[in-house]
Design a protein around this motif. Structure first.
Motif, PDB file in Angstrom:
ATOM      1  N   TRP A  71       0.924  -1.302  -0.021  1.00 27.20           N
ATOM      2  CA  TRP A  71      -0.053  -0.169   0.121  1.00 27.20           C
ATOM      3  C   TRP A  71       0.870   1.239  -0.003  1.00 27.20           C
ATOM      4  N   TYR A  72       0.171   2.380  -0.373  1.00 26.21           N
ATOM      5  CA  TYR A  72       0.905   3.664  -0.265  1.00 26.21           C
ATOM      6  C   TYR A  72      -0.003   4.796   0.017  1.00 26.21           C
ATOM      7  N   VAL A  73       0.335   5.743   0.526  1.00 24.08           N
ATOM      8  CA  VAL A  73      -0.402   7.109   0.859  1.00 24.08           C
ATOM      9  C   VAL A  73       0.461   8.269   0.675  1.00 24.08           C
ATOM     10  N   LYS A  74       0.010   9.582   0.373  1.00 23.08           N
ATOM     11  CA  LYS A  74       0.614  10.710   0.062  1.00 23.08           C
ATOM     12  C   LYS A  74       0.528  11.150   1.252  1.00 23.08           C
ATOM     13  N   LEU A  75       1.866  11.773   2.188  1.00 20.30           N
ATOM     14  CA  LEU A  75       2.055  12.615   3.109  1.00 20.30           C
ATOM     15  C   LEU A  75       2.015  13.878   3.019  1.00 20.30           C
ATOM     16  N   ASN A  76       1.401  14.477   3.948  1.00 17.10           N
ATOM     17  CA  ASN A  76       1.312  15.987   3.974  1.00 17.10           C
ATOM     18  C   ASN A  76       2.812  16.680   4.244  1.00 17.10           C
ATOM     19  N   LYS A  77       3.077  18.023   3.802  1.00 17.75           N
ATOM     20  CA  LYS A  77       4.373  18.632   4.037  1.00 17.75           C
ATOM     21  C   LYS A  77       4.898  18.296   5.605  1.00 17.75           C
ATOM     22  N   ASP A  78       3.818  18.297   6.549  1.00 24.28           N
ATOM     23  CA  ASP A  78       4.299  18.175   7.736  1.00 24.28           C
ATOM     24  C   ASP A  78       4.759  16.791   8.186  1.00 24.28           C
ATOM     25  N   MET A  79       4.505  15.760   7.334  1.00 23.89           N
ATOM     26  CA  MET A  79       5.404  14.310   7.414  1.00 23.89           C
ATOM     27  C   MET A  79       4.743  13.644   8.604  1.00 23.89           C
ATOM     28  N   ILE A  80       3.699  14.069   9.268  1.00 22.19           N
ATOM     29  CA  ILE A  80       3.038  13.349  10.299  1.00 22.19           C
ATOM     30  C   ILE A  80       1.331  13.343   9.823  1.00 22.19           C
TER      31      ILE A  80
END
Length: 435
Positions: free
Chosen positions: A160-169
Motif C-alpha cells: 500500500w501507499y499514501v501521500k504524506l503532507n508536508k508536515d510528514m506526520i
C-alpha cells in the motif's frame, strides 16, 4: 599468517543482533537505523523478540560506531509494549528527522527529532495510518519526490501507499493498494513480482525503484522500476536470490561517496553460536552496481568480506571504543546515569578490530579512558589479533581514568586490534599521539 577473521566484516555489527537496516545519508555520514533482536529470542521460526530501535554511524562504510537505542516501544504509548518493534525508516526534511516505525499488531507510528541521534518524540499520539488490516501494516518506507511530494509505502503480503503532507506526520488522499503486487486472498502461487514485504523506494537518475524482500521463504531481494512514484511498476528480477542460509531479508539502498550499497541481513552470528534457528539476525552490506539502462546486476549471497573502505580512520582524533569493524567477545553498554556508551569484554582474548587506521608519518603513544572490573591489560596490535604488538595499557583502577603508554613506532595504514587480556574492564575511547 593473517587469520581468516582478519578479513571478515559481514555482518557489519557483531556486538548485538540487528535486522531491517534503514540507512540514511546525511551530510558526510551514513546513519544506519536497525531493529534489534534480543539475545534471548527463540528458538524457532517466527519467535521474534524486539523492543527497540538502534543507530550506528560510519564515514567509511567499514567501521561502524554504536550510538545506542534511539527509540523504543515505550515511545508509542498507544501500541503494544512487550514486543513488536519491527522495521522502520528515517528521513530528513527541513532540518527535522522523521522515524517511521512498525509496531507489530498496533500499526505504523512516526517519531520526530531535531537531530538524527534523537531524542525522538511521538507528535501525534496515535498510529499514522488507520486501516482494517492492521496486522499487515508493517515495514514502512518513505520517499520524497523531486516535486516535494512525500509518499509512505508499507505492507505484507500486499503493498500500500499514501501521500504524506508536508508536515510528514499526516496524510491526505486515499490509502491505495498497488495492484498486482503481493498476494491476493486465496491465491495459491506468488504474484508476478515475487513481493513479500520490506519495501524500499527511491529515485536514481530519473528511474523510480521499488526494492523489497521477495519470495518467502527463504527471502531474497527483488526489485521493480517505474517512471512514477505511484507506478505502474515493471518487475526486473532479483538483486539477490533467496538462500537457505537465511529465512528472511530486508533491503536498504543508498548512494554514498560515489558508490551504491545494498543492506540486508543474514543469520551468520546466530549460527556461529548454535545450530538452532533463532530469530537473531545480523545486518550485512554489499556494493551495488547499475547497468546503463538503470537495471541492477544480480549479486551473490552476502559475502564475509563485505565492502571496501572509502577513506581511512584518523587515530589522532579521539575514537569511541564502540567504533568497530569486527569484534569478538565484546559488549557495548550504556551508563544509565551519564548516558555514556562504552565497550566491555566478556572474556580474556576478546578484541576490537578497527580497519584502515592511518598512522601517517608515525605514532609513538596511545592513551585511553578505561575502568577495571578486574585488573587486566589492553594489548595494542596491528593487522591481526595476534599481530605485531605495539604496546600495552595496564588496567587497574575501578574508576574511569585516562591512562597512556608508549608504543612501538608505527607508520602508514594498518588494521588496529585492541585485545583485552587477563581481566574484565570497560573501554570508553582511545587515541594515539606523535610523542
Amino acid at each position: 599468517m593473517i587469520s581468516s577473521r582478519s578479513i571478515a566484516q559481514n555482518p557489519i555489527i557483531q556486538t548485538k543482533f540487528t535486522a531491517d537496516p534503514a540507512p540514511m545519508v546525511y551530510k558526510d555520514t551514513v546513519y544506519l537505523y536497525t531493529t534489534h533482536d534480543e539475545n534471548n529470542a527463540g528458538p524457532g521460526m517466527g519467535k521474534f523478540l524486539m523492543k527497540d530501535w538502534l543507530l550506528y554511524t560510519s564515514t567509511d562504510m567499514v567501521n561502524w560506531t554504536d550510538r545506542g537505542v534511539v527509540a523504543s516501544l515505550k515511545d508509542f504509548t498507544w501500541g503494544r509494549q512487550d514486543n513488536g518493534a519491527w522495521a522502520h525508516q528515517c528521513i530528513e526534511r527541513n532540518g527535522k528527522f522523521y522515524l517511521y516505525c512498525a509496531v507489530q499488531g498496533s500499526g505504523i507510528g512516526v517519531l520526530v527529532a531535531d537531530s538524527p541521534y534523537g531524542p525522538f518524540k511521538d507528535p501525534i499520539g496515535k498510529r499514522l495510518v488507520d486501516t482494517d488490516h492492521i496486522w499487515n501494516d508493517i515495514d514502512p518506507s518513505v520517499f520524497i519526490d523531486d516535486d516535494g511530494q512525500a509518499y509512505l509505502y508499507w505492507g505484507n503480503p500486499s503493498l500500500w501507499y499514501v501521500k504524506l503532507n508536508k508536515d510528514m506526520i499526516s496524510h491526505s488522499g486515499e490509502i491505495t493498494k498497488i495492484p498486482n503486487i503481493g498476494k491476493e486472498k486465496g491465491q495459491a502461487t506468488e504474484d508476478a513480482y515475487h513481493y513479500q514485504e520490506g519495501p524500499w523506494t527511491y529515485k536514481r537518475n530519473g528511474h523510480y525503484y521499488l526494492a523489497y524482500a521477495s519470495t518467502c521463504c527463504p527471502e531474497g531481494i527483488g526489485y521493480s522500476m517505474s517512471n512514477s512514484a505511484t507506478g505502474p511498476w515493471e518487475y526486473k528480477g532479483y538483486i539477490m536470490k533467496p538462500n537457505a542460509k537465511s529465512s528472511g531479508n530486508h533491503p536498504g539502498i543508498i548512494d554514498y561517496k560515489g558508490k551504491s550499497y545494498v543492506f540486508g541481513f543474514n543469520f551468520r552470528l546466530n549460527f556461529m553460536l548454535t545450530e538452532q534457528h533463532h530469530e537473531r539476525r545480523s545486518v550485512c552490506v554489499e556494493e551495488l552496481k547499475y547497468n546503463a539502462d538503470g537495471t541492477i546486476p544480480e549479486l551473490p549471497w552476502w559475502s564475509e568480506s563485505g565492502v571496501q573502505q572509502v577513506g581511512s580512520l584518523d587515530p589522532f582524533k579521539r575514537t569511541e571504543a564502540e567504533t568497530i569493524n569486527w569484534a569478538e567477545g565484546i559488549n557495548t553498554a550504556k551508563d544509565i546515569k551519564t548516558g555514556q556508551l562504552f565497550t566491555s569484554n566478556k572474556n580474556s582474548g576478546a578484541y576490537i578490530k578497527v580497519r584502515g587506521v592511518d598512522f601517517g608519518k608515525g605514532a609513538k603513544k596511545i592513551e585511553a579512558r578505561i575502568a577495571a572490573i578486574t585488573a587486566g591489560s589492553l594489548e595494542i596490535r596491528i593487522d591481526d589479533q595476534a599481530g605485531d604488538l605495539l604496546g600495552t595499557l595496564n588496567v587497574k583502577s575501578q574508576n574511569w581514568e585516562t591512562i597512556s603508554s608508549s608504543i612501538k613506532a608505527v607508520k602508514g595504514k594498518h588494521d588496529l586490534y585492541l585485545v583485552f587480556k587477563g581481566g574484565s574492564f570497560n573501554l570508553d575511547w582511545w587515541k594515539v599521539k606523535t610523542k
